[in-house]
Design a protein around this motif. Structure first.
Motif, PDB file in Angstrom:
ATOM      1  N   TRP A 125      48.346  75.562  44.136  1.00  0.00           N
ATOM      2  CA  TRP A 125      48.005  76.105  42.830  1.00  0.00           C
ATOM      3  C   TRP A 125      47.168  75.111  42.026  1.00  0.00           C
ATOM      4  N   LYS A 126      47.481  73.845  42.128  1.00  0.00           N
ATOM      5  CA  LYS A 126      46.708  72.820  41.429  1.00  0.00           C
ATOM      6  C   LYS A 126      45.272  72.780  41.931  1.00  0.00           C
ATOM      7  N   SER A 136      41.958  80.066  36.073  1.00  0.00           N
ATOM      8  CA  SER A 136      43.152  79.980  35.229  1.00  0.00           C
ATOM      9  C   SER A 136      43.458  81.302  34.540  1.00  0.00           C
ATOM     10  N   ASN A 137      42.485  82.211  34.492  1.00  0.00           N
ATOM     11  CA  ASN A 137      42.687  83.514  33.861  1.00  0.00           C
ATOM     12  C   ASN A 137      43.036  84.606  34.869  1.00  0.00           C
ATOM     13  N   ARG A 138      43.060  84.266  36.144  1.00  0.00           N
ATOM     14  CA  ARG A 138      43.368  85.269  37.167  1.00  0.00           C
ATOM     15  C   ARG A 138      44.879  85.415  37.335  1.00  0.00           C
ATOM     16  N   LEU A 139      45.285  86.653  37.598  1.00  0.00           N
ATOM     17  CA  LEU A 139      46.701  86.928  37.825  1.00  0.00           C
ATOM     18  C   LEU A 139      47.016  86.699  39.302  1.00  0.00           C
ATOM     19  N   VAL A 140      47.607  85.558  39.598  1.00  0.00           N
ATOM     20  CA  VAL A 140      47.972  85.196  40.964  1.00  0.00           C
ATOM     21  C   VAL A 140      49.483  84.983  41.005  1.00  0.00           C
TER      22      VAL A 140
END
Length: 214
Positions: A125-126, A136-140
């Motif tokens: 994730w980092k 950072s704005n994506r829904l993961v």
């Protein structure tokens, strides 16, 4: 008995509440009237060390679901018996110490695998966020909370099922079959976060028992 001891799959018990009509008749055919009340993963291998006819008696404490996952919703008394029955009381009987040692070893291995994967997921994730700022704005979603309050890898919810002749029309018919399953989104309050909620995903057995996803 030694081969059976290596079977680590647990028995998933779920308690379903079915709605009723005004005349007292149950309406199990109506998916909207079914509600998941309790869930429990039963470790059945304790019966391998039971004497006599290889029969084990268990008192299982069913946990609630969603926000009540840590609150017991009832106690279920079970009687398990291995089939076929052994010819004598000592046939293939395992010592309780051996069974307990095997279960403890599996729990330690599972905890270590989950710890290592959590470290890997955090590193992934980092690095993912460092690729470009828009990430950072994506829904993961990497982990999802099940009905018992346990966080699972999202891939763990996707398992192949053998449908046999039920679905013989290929992927299109399978997709059509899945689209007919009702969906009900459920949420659970997050611990330590006022007003924050976590989405609850249903395990395969809970989904089939409720006759709807969530």
């Amino acid at each position: 008995a030694t081969d059976a001891l290596s079977v680590s799959h647990k028995i998933h018990l779920v308690l379903i509440h079915a709605g009723f009509h005004g005349n007292g008749d149950s309406d199990c055919s109506n998916n909207n009237n079914t509600e998941l009340v309790g869930s429990h993963q039963l470790e059945w291998r304790q019966v391998l060390s039971s004497p006599g006819a290889r029969t084990g008696v268990f008192s299982v404490e069913l946990s609630g679901v969603g926000p009540a996952a840590k609150i017991p919703c009832g106690v279920l008394d079970l009687r398990l018996e291995l089939q076929p029955r052994p010819t004598s009381s000592n046939t293939l009987l395992l010592d309780s110490v051996v069974v307990s040692a095997q279960l403890n070893l599996e729990r330690e291995r599972l905890a270590e695998r989950e710890r290592l994967f959590l470290l890997y997921a955090r590193q992934w994730w980092k690095e993912y966020l460092q690729v470009r700022p828009a990430h950072s704005n994506r829904l993961v979603k990497i982990f999802a909370q099940d009905e018992s309050g346990r966080s699972r890898l999202v891939c763990d919810y996707v398992r192949p099922l053998r449908a046999g002749r039920l679905l013989d029309g290929g992927p299109r018919q399978a997709a059509r079959f899945i689209s007919l399953i009702p969906h009900e989104q459920s949420w659970s309050p997050q611990v330590g976060s006022v007003g924050s909620q976590a989405e609850v995903w249903s395990t395969r057995h809970a989904l089939l028992s409720r006759k709807k996803g969530g």
